[in-house]
Write a protein that holds these residues in place. Sequence first.
Motif, PDB file in Angstrom:
ATOM      1  N   THR A  58     -24.183  -1.229 -11.749  1.00 48.67           N
ATOM      2  CA  THR A  58     -24.515  -0.198 -10.753  1.00 48.67           C
ATOM      3  C   THR A  58     -23.654  -0.291  -9.491  1.00 48.67           C
ATOM      4  N   ALA A  59     -22.835  -1.349  -9.420  1.00 41.70           N
ATOM      5  CA  ALA A  59     -21.977  -1.529  -8.242  1.00 41.70           C
ATOM      6  C   ALA A  59     -20.704  -2.275  -8.655  1.00 41.70           C
ATOM      7  N   VAL A  60     -19.609  -1.989  -7.938  1.00 40.91           N
ATOM      8  CA  VAL A  60     -18.324  -2.648  -8.218  1.00 40.91           C
ATOM      9  C   VAL A  60     -17.817  -3.298  -6.934  1.00 40.91           C
ATOM     10  N   ILE A  61     -17.285  -4.507  -7.064  1.00 41.01           N
ATOM     11  CA  ILE A  61     -16.712  -5.215  -5.907  1.00 41.01           C
ATOM     12  C   ILE A  61     -15.190  -5.189  -6.043  1.00 41.01           C
ATOM     13  N   PHE A  62     -14.516  -4.617  -5.030  1.00 42.71           N
ATOM     14  CA  PHE A  62     -13.057  -4.527  -5.054  1.00 42.71           C
ATOM     15  C   PHE A  62     -12.444  -5.458  -4.003  1.00 42.71           C
ATOM     16  N   THR A  63     -11.504  -6.281  -4.444  1.00 40.86           N
ATOM     17  CA  THR A  63     -10.823  -7.196  -3.522  1.00 40.86           C
ATOM     18  C   THR A  63      -9.399  -6.745  -3.193  1.00 40.86           C
ATOM     19  N   SER A  64      -8.917  -5.693  -3.868  1.00 43.39           N
ATOM     20  CA  SER A  64      -7.552  -5.209  -3.626  1.00 43.39           C
ATOM     21  C   SER A  64      -7.389  -3.790  -4.152  1.00 43.39           C
ATOM     22  N   ARG A  65      -6.285  -3.154  -3.759  1.00 46.64           N
ATOM     23  CA  ARG A  65      -5.972  -1.817  -4.283  1.00 46.64           C
ATOM     24  C   ARG A  65      -5.631  -1.896  -5.768  1.00 46.64           C
ATOM     25  N   HIS A  66      -4.997  -3.010  -6.158  1.00 44.68           N
ATOM     26  CA  HIS A  66      -4.696  -3.216  -7.581  1.00 44.68           C
ATOM     27  C   HIS A  66      -5.978  -3.125  -8.403  1.00 44.68           C
ATOM     28  N   ALA A  67      -7.023  -3.772  -7.908  1.00 43.22           N
ATOM     29  CA  ALA A  67      -8.302  -3.791  -8.622  1.00 43.22           C
ATOM     30  C   ALA A  67      -8.832  -2.369  -8.790  1.00 43.22           C
ATOM     31  N   ILE A  68      -8.704  -1.536  -7.742  1.00 42.30           N
ATOM     32  CA  ILE A  68      -9.161  -0.145  -7.806  1.00 42.30           C
ATOM     33  C   ILE A  68      -8.356   0.642  -8.842  1.00 42.30           C
ATOM     34  N   ASP A  69      -7.027   0.554  -8.738  1.00 43.20           N
ATOM     35  CA  ASP A  69      -6.151   1.289  -9.663  1.00 43.20           C
ATOM     36  C   ASP A  69      -6.464   0.961 -11.122  1.00 43.20           C
ATOM     37  N   HIS A  70      -6.577  -0.333 -11.407  1.00 43.80           N
ATOM     38  CA  HIS A  70      -6.736  -0.741 -12.811  1.00 43.80           C
ATOM     39  C   HIS A  70      -8.162  -0.530 -13.321  1.00 43.80           C
ATOM     40  N   PHE A  71      -9.141  -0.564 -12.431  1.00 44.85           N
ATOM     41  CA  PHE A  71     -10.518  -0.254 -12.815  1.00 44.85           C
ATOM     42  C   PHE A  71     -10.599   1.210 -13.279  1.00 44.85           C
ATOM     43  N   PHE A  72     -10.093   2.125 -12.449  1.00 40.76           N
ATOM     44  CA  PHE A  72     -10.186   3.544 -12.793  1.00 40.76           C
ATOM     45  C   PHE A  72      -9.257   3.910 -13.962  1.00 40.76           C
ATOM     46  N   HIS A  73      -8.124   3.206 -14.060  1.00 39.39           N
ATOM     47  CA  HIS A  73      -7.222   3.424 -15.201  1.00 39.39           C
ATOM     48  C   HIS A  73      -7.931   3.074 -16.509  1.00 39.39           C
ATOM     49  N   LEU A  74      -8.632   1.944 -16.511  1.00 34.83           N
ATOM     50  CA  LEU A  74      -9.360   1.522 -17.708  1.00 34.83           C
ATOM     51  C   LEU A  74     -10.516   2.477 -18.025  1.00 34.83           C
ATOM     52  N   CYS A  75     -11.203   2.936 -16.978  1.00 33.80           N
ATOM     53  CA  CYS A  75     -12.303   3.890 -17.184  1.00 33.80           C
ATOM     54  C   CYS A  75     -11.794   5.147 -17.882  1.00 33.80           C
ATOM     55  N   THR A  76     -10.610   5.619 -17.450  1.00 34.92           N
ATOM     56  CA  THR A  76     -10.006   6.808 -18.076  1.00 34.92           C
ATOM     57  C   THR A  76      -9.656   6.517 -19.532  1.00 34.92           C
ATOM     58  N   GLU A  77      -9.033   5.362 -19.760  1.00 34.47           N
ATOM     59  CA  GLU A  77      -8.612   4.991 -21.119  1.00 34.47           C
ATOM     60  C   GLU A  77      -9.815   4.823 -22.059  1.00 34.47           C
ATOM     61  N   LEU A  78     -10.914   4.297 -21.501  1.00 37.85           N
ATOM     62  CA  LEU A  78     -12.124   4.068 -22.304  1.00 37.85           C
ATOM     63  C   LEU A  78     -13.044   5.297 -22.351  1.00 37.85           C
ATOM     64  N   ARG A  79     -12.604   6.364 -21.641  1.00 37.72           N
ATOM     65  CA  ARG A  79     -13.399   7.603 -21.525  1.00 37.72           C
ATOM     66  C   ARG A  79     -14.790   7.323 -20.942  1.00 37.72           C
ATOM     67  N   VAL A  80     -14.813   6.496 -19.934  1.00 36.77           N
ATOM     68  CA  VAL A  80     -16.062   6.174 -19.237  1.00 36.77           C
ATOM     69  C   VAL A  80     -16.181   7.056 -18.005  1.00 36.77           C
ATOM     70  N   ASN A  81     -17.252   7.835 -17.926  1.00 38.54           N
ATOM     71  CA  ASN A  81     -17.492   8.670 -16.744  1.00 38.54           C
ATOM     72  C   ASN A  81     -18.379   7.901 -15.767  1.00 38.54           C
ATOM     73  N   ILE A  82     -17.822   7.575 -14.606  1.00 42.60           N
ATOM     74  CA  ILE A  82     -18.563   6.794 -13.609  1.00 42.60           C
ATOM     75  C   ILE A  82     -19.613   7.674 -12.940  1.00 42.60           C
ATOM     76  N   PRO A  83     -20.875   7.270 -12.956  1.00 39.12           N
ATOM     77  CA  PRO A  83     -21.910   8.087 -12.315  1.00 39.12           C
ATOM     78  C   PRO A  83     -21.747   8.131 -10.794  1.00 39.12           C
ATOM     79  N   GLU A  84     -22.212   9.220 -10.190  1.00 36.52           N
ATOM     80  CA  GLU A  84     -22.096   9.376  -8.728  1.00 36.52           C
ATOM     81  C   GLU A  84     -22.928   8.342  -7.979  1.00 36.52           C
ATOM     82  N   THR A  85     -23.867   7.721  -8.681  1.00 38.57           N
ATOM     83  CA  THR A  85     -24.734   6.729  -8.037  1.00 38.57           C
ATOM     84  C   THR A  85     -24.062   5.358  -7.892  1.00 38.57           C
ATOM     85  N   MET A  86     -22.881   5.178  -8.520  1.00 39.73           N
ATOM     86  CA  MET A  86     -22.184   3.879  -8.461  1.00 39.73           C
ATOM     87  C   MET A  86     -21.868   3.525  -7.009  1.00 39.73           C
ATOM     88  N   LYS A  87     -22.125   2.263  -6.628  1.00 40.32           N
ATOM     89  CA  LYS A  87     -21.807   1.796  -5.274  1.00 40.32           C
ATOM     90  C   LYS A  87     -20.533   0.942  -5.326  1.00 40.32           C
TER      91      LYS A  87
END
Length: 250
Positions: A58-87
């Motif tokens: 329900t929440a993601v901890i980001f320590t860098s921009r790299h972490a953000i880029d690769h998290f969302f890249h993987l979500c796209t590749e895995l076809r995971v739709n992140i809910p608006e409730t994610m913190k």
Amino acid sequence: MKVKKVLVSQPKPASEKSPYYDIAEKYGVKIDFRPFIKVESVSAREFRQQKISILDYTAVIFTSRHAIDHFFHLCTELRVNIPETMKYFCVTEAIALYIQKYVQYRKRKIFFGSTGKFEDLLPSITKHKTEKYLVPMSDVHTDDIKNLLDKSKVQHVEAVMYRTVSNDFTSEEEFDYDMLIFFSPAGITSLKKNFPDFQQKDIQIGAFGATTAQAVRDAGLRLDLEAPTAQAPSMTAALDMFIKENNKGK
């Protein structure tokens, strides 16, 4: 030996106002920018092998921009739709603002620390103790964050989402530098991989950070410039002082 040509193992500065350009002009030296390492996402297949389901959290901890880029890249590749409730919990405001590249910025679901130290983000995390946290990580990381979260009894899991690899040189690229500047131990590993017969001789080597400096020594190389210091808190300040002293009267 006079320093005339320097290789800085980082991407070229985005702004023309970088102190590196001031140094180049001031001392008449040529400064090139060429990363020895690059960051790439793990594949969807590799990620699946970790048996982690992103939507279980329900929440993601980001320590860098790299972490953000690769998290969302993987979500796209895995076809995971992140809910608006994610913190989202970020170590700095700059990293928090970077999330806008991927999701609409809403203050009620984005939290950040004030100093860049994970300890300063921890109170925000513990305030939301019922959340289940996912921490995107590099393949090479310490257990510092895990230990702090465990100590605070925060439900979490670390997920390896990206890795640092050597950014290989081509045979067409000239490697005729008087000085090399490194910012991570991985850069030294890449130097050895690209140039297995590398002989330092008169080439000066500079390192930023204690772990990078130690990696230079461990590789059997001579360390000529180490930063930060009390007199030179940045690599550019240290390089300015070094070239001024080294090229004096030569």
